[in-house]
Structures are given as C-alpha cells and as structure tokens.
Motif scaffolding. Structure first.
Motif, PDB file in Angstrom:
ATOM      1  N   GLY A 297      30.485  47.358  40.376  1.00  0.00           N
ATOM      2  CA  GLY A 297      29.783  46.031  41.103  1.00  0.00           C
ATOM      3  C   GLY A 297      28.262  45.847  40.700  1.00  0.00           C
ATOM      4  N   LEU A 298      27.696  46.752  40.421  1.00  0.00           N
ATOM      5  CA  LEU A 298      26.310  46.655  39.891  1.00  0.00           C
ATOM      6  C   LEU A 298      26.346  45.767  38.700  1.00  0.00           C
ATOM      7  N   ALA A 299      27.224  46.270  37.757  1.00  0.00           N
ATOM      8  CA  ALA A 299      27.218  45.380  36.375  1.00  0.00           C
ATOM      9  C   ALA A 299      27.439  43.995  36.885  1.00  0.00           C
ATOM     10  N   TYR A 300      28.430  43.755  37.748  1.00  0.00           N
ATOM     11  CA  TYR A 300      28.657  42.116  38.101  1.00  0.00           C
ATOM     12  C   TYR A 300      27.681  41.562  38.416  1.00  0.00           C
ATOM     13  N   PHE A 301      26.980  42.181  39.493  1.00  0.00           N
ATOM     14  CA  PHE A 301      26.004  41.462  40.382  1.00  0.00           C
ATOM     15  C   PHE A 301      24.523  41.306  39.635  1.00  0.00           C
ATOM     16  N   ILE A 304      25.083  42.806  33.908  1.00  0.00           N
ATOM     17  CA  ILE A 304      24.940  43.675  32.757  1.00  0.00           C
ATOM     18  C   ILE A 304      26.061  43.851  31.721  1.00  0.00           C
ATOM     19  N   PRO A 305      26.027  43.382  30.491  1.00  0.00           N
ATOM     20  CA  PRO A 305      26.999  43.389  29.663  1.00  0.00           C
ATOM     21  C   PRO A 305      27.617  44.896  29.532  1.00  0.00           C
ATOM     22  N   SER A 306      28.833  45.036  29.570  1.00  0.00           N
ATOM     23  CA  SER A 306      29.426  46.248  29.707  1.00  0.00           C
ATOM     24  C   SER A 306      30.876  46.476  29.386  1.00  0.00           C
ATOM     25  N   VAL A 307      31.561  47.508  28.768  1.00  0.00           N
ATOM     26  CA  VAL A 307      32.931  47.270  28.434  1.00  0.00           C
ATOM     27  C   VAL A 307      33.601  48.406  28.830  1.00  0.00           C
ATOM     28  N   PHE A 308      34.741  48.165  29.731  1.00  0.00           N
ATOM     29  CA  PHE A 308      35.532  49.392  30.036  1.00  0.00           C
ATOM     30  C   PHE A 308      36.891  49.285  29.814  1.00  0.00           C
ATOM     31  N   TRP A 309      37.541  50.233  29.040  1.00  0.00           N
ATOM     32  CA  TRP A 309      38.998  50.315  28.710  1.00  0.00           C
ATOM     33  C   TRP A 309      39.567  51.179  29.539  1.00  0.00           C
ATOM     34  N   ASP A 310      40.654  50.616  30.260  1.00  0.00           N
ATOM     35  CA  ASP A 310      41.552  51.386  31.188  1.00  0.00           C
ATOM     36  C   ASP A 310      42.886  51.491  30.511  1.00  0.00           C
ATOM     37  N   VAL A 311      43.323  52.712  30.279  1.00  0.00           N
ATOM     38  CA  VAL A 311      44.696  52.831  29.551  1.00  0.00           C
ATOM     39  C   VAL A 311      45.549  53.311  30.751  1.00  0.00           C
ATOM     40  N   ASN A 312      46.292  52.567  31.431  1.00  0.00           N
ATOM     41  CA  ASN A 312      46.969  52.671  32.541  1.00  0.00           C
ATOM     42  C   ASN A 312      48.098  53.777  32.721  1.00  0.00           C
ATOM     43  N   ARG A 313      48.081  54.441  33.853  1.00  0.00           N
ATOM     44  CA  ARG A 313      49.268  55.590  33.961  1.00  0.00           C
ATOM     45  C   ARG A 313      49.557  55.310  35.461  1.00  0.00           C
ATOM     46  N   VAL A 314      50.483  56.161  35.943  1.00  0.00           N
ATOM     47  CA  VAL A 314      50.992  55.777  37.366  1.00  0.00           C
ATOM     48  C   VAL A 314      50.352  56.437  38.254  1.00  0.00           C
ATOM     49  N   ILE A 343      36.570  39.671  34.148  1.00  0.00           N
ATOM     50  CA  ILE A 343      37.311  39.240  32.918  1.00  0.00           C
ATOM     51  C   ILE A 343      38.298  40.342  32.442  1.00  0.00           C
ATOM     52  N   VAL A 344      39.414  40.370  32.510  1.00  0.00           N
ATOM     53  CA  VAL A 344      40.423  41.454  32.083  1.00  0.00           C
ATOM     54  C   VAL A 344      41.050  40.854  30.741  1.00  0.00           C
ATOM     55  N   LEU A 345      41.167  41.610  29.492  1.00  0.00           N
ATOM     56  CA  LEU A 345      41.856  41.445  28.335  1.00  0.00           C
ATOM     57  C   LEU A 345      42.916  42.466  28.226  1.00  0.00           C
ATOM     58  N   ILE A 346      44.433  41.780  28.083  1.00  0.00           N
ATOM     59  CA  ILE A 346      45.370  42.712  28.418  1.00  0.00           C
ATOM     60  C   ILE A 346      46.265  42.548  26.991  1.00  0.00           C
ATOM     61  N   SER A 364      31.760  40.033  26.757  1.00  0.00           N
ATOM     62  CA  SER A 364      30.730  40.676  27.693  1.00  0.00           C
ATOM     63  C   SER A 364      29.224  40.098  27.601  1.00  0.00           C
ATOM     64  N   GLU A 365      28.830  40.203  26.473  1.00  0.00           N
ATOM     65  CA  GLU A 365      27.450  39.659  25.948  1.00  0.00           C
ATOM     66  C   GLU A 365      27.176  38.329  26.437  1.00  0.00           C
ATOM     67  N   ARG A 366      28.182  37.443  25.953  1.00  0.00           N
ATOM     68  CA  ARG A 366      28.064  35.875  26.095  1.00  0.00           C
ATOM     69  C   ARG A 366      27.902  35.766  27.746  1.00  0.00           C
ATOM     70  N   PHE A 367      28.882  36.387  28.535  1.00  0.00           N
ATOM     71  CA  PHE A 367      28.714  36.042  29.818  1.00  0.00           C
ATOM     72  C   PHE A 367      28.041  37.191  30.805  1.00  0.00           C
ATOM     73  N   GLN A 368      27.371  37.905  30.102  1.00  0.00           N
ATOM     74  CA  GLN A 368      26.584  39.025  30.869  1.00  0.00           C
ATOM     75  C   GLN A 368      27.395  39.746  31.955  1.00  0.00           C
ATOM     76  N   THR A 369      28.211  40.211  31.705  1.00  0.00           N
ATOM     77  CA  THR A 369      29.276  40.760  32.970  1.00  0.00           C
ATOM     78  C   THR A 369      30.293  42.120  32.260  1.00  0.00           C
ATOM     79  N   PRO A 370      30.847  42.762  33.183  1.00  0.00           N
ATOM     80  CA  PRO A 370      31.769  43.686  32.631  1.00  0.00           C
ATOM     81  C   PRO A 370      32.794  43.071  32.038  1.00  0.00           C
ATOM     82  N   VAL A 371      33.376  43.527  31.207  1.00  0.00           N
ATOM     83  CA  VAL A 371      34.797  43.135  30.748  1.00  0.00           C
ATOM     84  C   VAL A 371      35.678  44.176  30.338  1.00  0.00           C
ATOM     85  N   PHE A 372      36.978  44.211  30.660  1.00  0.00           N
ATOM     86  CA  PHE A 372      37.880  45.160  31.003  1.00  0.00           C
ATOM     87  C   PHE A 372      38.917  45.012  29.944  1.00  0.00           C
ATOM     88  N   GLY A 373      39.288  45.862  29.215  1.00  0.00           N
ATOM     89  CA  GLY A 373      40.593  46.118  28.308  1.00  0.00           C
ATOM     90  C   GLY A 373      41.666  46.639  29.168  1.00  0.00           C
TER      91      GLY A 373
END
Length: 506
Positions: A297-301, A304-314, A343-346, A364-373
């Motif tokens: 939430g802080l990165a969005y508001f 702050i450019p930032s990248v998070f990868w979520d490798v999904n499990r159950v 923004i979520v890249l799948i 992430s840097e272009r739009f200054q926002t967290p981006v998720f993979g």
C-alpha cells in the motif's frame, strides 16, 4: 496389437528424499535427447523426507505439455500409496513394480512387470540402495520402451556433471535394470518410443529460473527475499547467475542480495531500493504477499517503483505449500487496504517468465508503482522445453526521473506529485542528486507532497493514481485472442493453464 508411439503418460510413485527426482530427470532428459516432445510434472510433499511423491512424464508428438487425462504406465516403488495408485489405473494399463516391496499385485486386468528393484540395488551398493532403486526402473523403462542407450548415458552425465563416481554408479544401475528387463520380462504392451530428429538448440528450464534470468537482464540491482516454497528457486536462480552475468571488471557483484528476517522486511528493502533509484525486487508466495500488504500500500500511495514476484501455491493460510493454485490474483490486483489497483503480469510459458522478468522493471519505473509477476508452482518449479528467449532490445525505461539540474531548475513550480503532462505520472528526483525534494509520503498529500486531509485534495490524488494505472494498459502485453469461425463456447484463462487449454482447443 498396434504400437502406440510417443503418445502416453508415465506416472512414477516414490517417496520424497529417496533420490527419485534425479532418476526422473534422467528419464525426462533421455527422451528429450531423442528429439521427443516430452514434459515432466513433479508432485511432491512439503516435508523434507518420507512422504509420497509422484512424477508424471507426458510424451506427445503434438507437443502437449499438460499431464494428460490418464496414466498408461505406472511405476510402483512406494508401498505407502500402492493400493491407491493401483486402484486409479484403467484396465489394460502397464505396471512396473518393485516385487521386493512386499505388497500384492492384485489387479488381473493390467499388464504386470515385476522387478526385484531393491535386491538389485543392494547388489550395486547396499548403503545407497534406496537411491539406486530409482535408476533401476529407468533402465527397465528404457528397455521396455526402446529408449536409446546413448541418450540415457548422456542424461546421466548431464545430471551428475563433474561427479565421476556418481556417474559410474548410476550408469551401472541403469545397465543392470535394462539387462534384467531384457532377460526376464516379455513385452506384452503397445507402448514404445521413436526418435524424432534433434532437439538441438532447445533446452529445459523451470519458470522460476527463466524469471530470474529475465530479472538479471532487466537490470535488477537489489534482491531482498525470505525463503518460501515455491518461490525460493527464483531468488536462488538470481543468486546462482550473478557470478556469470552481473559482475564488474574487478569481479564484484553489481546486484546486492539480502536474505531478510521475514517477508515484511524484504518488502521494505525493495521499497528502499526503489526510493533510491535502484531496481529492487522480491520473490515470495501467497503467505508472503499477505505479510507484505502494508508496504504494498505504501508503494502504491507514495509511488515507489518496486517489483514483487508471487509464485502461487494453494491457500488459504499455510495451505498446501507444494501444490498449484491461481487464487492470489485478486489479492495482487487490489493488494493492501484502501482503494488500490495494481499492475499484474501473468506469464503462461517459460518464455513469458523471462520476458516479464525484465519488463516488470520498465513498467514499474515508468508508472512509479509496484508491479507484480504472478506465476505458480506448476510453471515455476517444473521443467519446460523451450527454444530460447527474446532479449530486451531497447534501453531500460527509467521513467520520469530528473537527472539534470538545468532541467530541474527550468521546471516551474516543481512538485513531487504534480501531474505535469496529464498522464497521471509525476516527475521524481533521486537521493544524492542534490535536487530536492525527494520526499515520498504515505499519508494524505497534495501535489507538492505536503500533508493534507482535505477531501478534494484526496479525491484528486486518488483520481490521478487511477488514471495513471489505467493509462498503463497500452504499455502492457495484450491478451492473446484465438478466434475460430464456428464456436459455441468461449474460454477465458490465464497463466499456466496455457498448455491445458491449448490441448482442449485442438
């Protein structure tokens, strides 16, 4: 009996921690060495050793990589799942089983190939018999299916590269299994393999390693992570490739790696890197994303450019750490409390894992926002055949960063959060540049970063953030549409469902 060539599924039932994965990868690589279209799925437990594990090998000349809808050849090594594995087989299935397991073969409607695997393995090396047993069944399958001996020997050498004693031991066990099948088993099933040219130029890669390579080619400068299945190998992939891909002339790494004390700390470090103008990222799974919500939430508001990868499990909670699910999508899209939209890249293939690995930083840097993979265990931790990657061919998109003092001083009425160009994206300066302000604020603020609780200022801020994210659509990978002239059913899917849907569509 008509032969069934390169179109069947093998299910291998063993126990975790017995070395079966090495044997299964040898089998997979052997088939690949023959030019056969093949894929492998590892279903493993979340403990270190002892619980059941299955490895599914799918051969398909059509190139299908989903597990298939039935098992044609079952390898039984694990007594704990013996009855259940047998019960699930259709009549006419093939069963290669360890006759030393002291378990009955009470199916008369299957093709049975008993093999004294444990006794044979003890004859090779009593101390390592539990592991050698697995290579015995590779030898049996090679003989019964017609897998080229040279292909298997090459696969053993690749699996144990640099370990001469392991190569010799496993090669001996392979020949022992093959010789036993040749001398003691009579083939009565229709399944066989045939070479299909060459797979030269193609290779196996896991989605996590592809994403790791993509991140390195995307200029990642800081990785902060906390180990969690099934994302750990993504972080480990970055760490493993740094010496070869990311060192300067003095041999010093140009990417910092920090194993944090927990997921929340890792997220904070990523935001610190983004604030400082570096490309930072983390890799985690659903439980980690849950813990990172405050910083997301802080990165969005604060933008702050930032990248998070979520490798999904159950999930939910700890859930099933070693099983696949895609349930984190909504959590990523609207992550954190309040009104957010991320923004979520799948990715759906290893090639897309690589592409989104580097593209996430540009976005992430272009739009200054967290981006998720958003990947998942199936795509991230299984090996997939691919032909290589398309490397970024344009300079990195660092977004609206003011690096020149003359430009900064020429700007009238600079404000960290002012929408100068009408696209919702403000300009920013970096710490150390000497160009103030470098303020990033997570509380309500006006275009100059000054704290405010006025409702109209808050509404203007939220409208700008939404406009910024909506404007990102034209810069993101577009959905892939496959249209047919006559169709009664439409399918909407994402991620690793790509392989299953492709087969259904055909």
């Amino acid at each position: 009996m008509d032969a069934i060539v390169n179109d069947f599924t093998i299910n291998i039932a063993t126990a975790n921690g017995t070395g079966s994965q090495s044997a299964n990868l040898i089998l997979l690589q052997s088939l690949f060495n023959m030019g056969i279209e093949v894929s492998g799925k590892n279903l493993f437990p979340s403990n270190i050793s002892g619980l059941p594990t299955w490895y599914i090998v799918r051969l398909s000349d059509a190139g299908y990589q989903a597990p298939g809808d039935r098992t044609h050849i079952q390898v039984l090594v694990n007594p704990a799942t013996w009855e259940d594995d047998l019960a699930q087989l259709q009549p006419g299935s093939v069963v290669v089983w360890n006759s030393d397991a002291k378990k009955p073969m009470d199916r008369e409607d299957v093709i049975s190939y008993p093999v004294p695997m444990t006794k044979m393995a003890r004859g090779v090396n009593a101390k390592l018999a539990r592991m050698i047993t697995n290579v015995i069944y590779v030898g049996v399958l090679a003989e019964m299916l017609g897998i080229d001996e040279t292909a298997v020997v090459e696969a053993i050498g690749k699996q144990f590269k640099g370990k001469a004693s392991a190569i010799e031991l496993n090669t001996t066990a392979f020949h022992l299994g093959r010789d036993h099948a040749r001398e003691h088993l009579t083939k009565t099933d229709p399944y066989e393999v045939a070479a299909r040219g060459s797979n030269k130029g193609r290779f196996f890669m896991e989605g996590n390693e592809a994403a790791a390579l993509g991140a390195l080619f995307g200029g990642v400068q800081m990785l902060a992570w906390y180990p969690i299945t099934p994302s750990s190998s993504l972080a480990e992939g970055i760490i493993g490739w740094i010496p070869e891909l990311r060192t300067n002339d003095d041999g010093e790494a140009t990417c910092a790696v920090v194993q944090a004390e927990d997921e929340l700390a890792a997220a904070g470090m990523v935001l610190g890197a983004g604030w400082a103008g570096a490309r930072g990222m983390t890799a985690t799974s659903g439980p980690g994303i849950s813990l990172m919500q405050e910083f997301i939430g802080l990165a969005y508001f604060a933008e702050i450019p930032s990248v998070f990868w979520d490798v999904n499990r159950v999930g939910p909670s700890t859930g099933l750490p070693t099983r696949t699910q895609q349930s984190d999508l909504q959590m990523l899209y609207e992550g954190s409390h309040g009104d957010t939209q991320h923004i979520v890249l799948i990715p759906g293939t290893v090639e897309e894992c690589f592409e989104f690995g580097w593209r996430a930083f540009d976005v992430s840097e272009r739009f200054q926002t967290p981006v998720f993979g958003l990947s998942d265990l199936d795509l991230g931790m299984n090996r997939w055949a691919c032909e290589g990657f398309t490397y970024p061919d344009a300079p990195m998109d660092r977004g609206k960063v003011i690096r020149d003092r003359d430009i900064f001083e020429a700007m009238e009425d600079f404000g960290r959060y002012r929408d100068v160009d009408g696209d919702g994206i403000p300009y920013r300066t970096l710490p150390g540049s000497g160009m103030a302000p470098i303020l990033y604020r997570g509380t309500g603020h006006d275009p100059y970063g000054v704290y405010s609780e006025k409702s109209h200022i808050y509404l203007d801020l939220m409208d700008r953030l939404r406009r910024k994210i909506d404007g990102a659509r034209d810069h993101l990978p577009a959905p892939i549409l496959r249209e047919e002239e006559e169709c009664d059913v439409g399918i909407v899917y994402f991620g690793s469902m790509e392989n299953t849907i492709q087969e259904i569509d055909d």
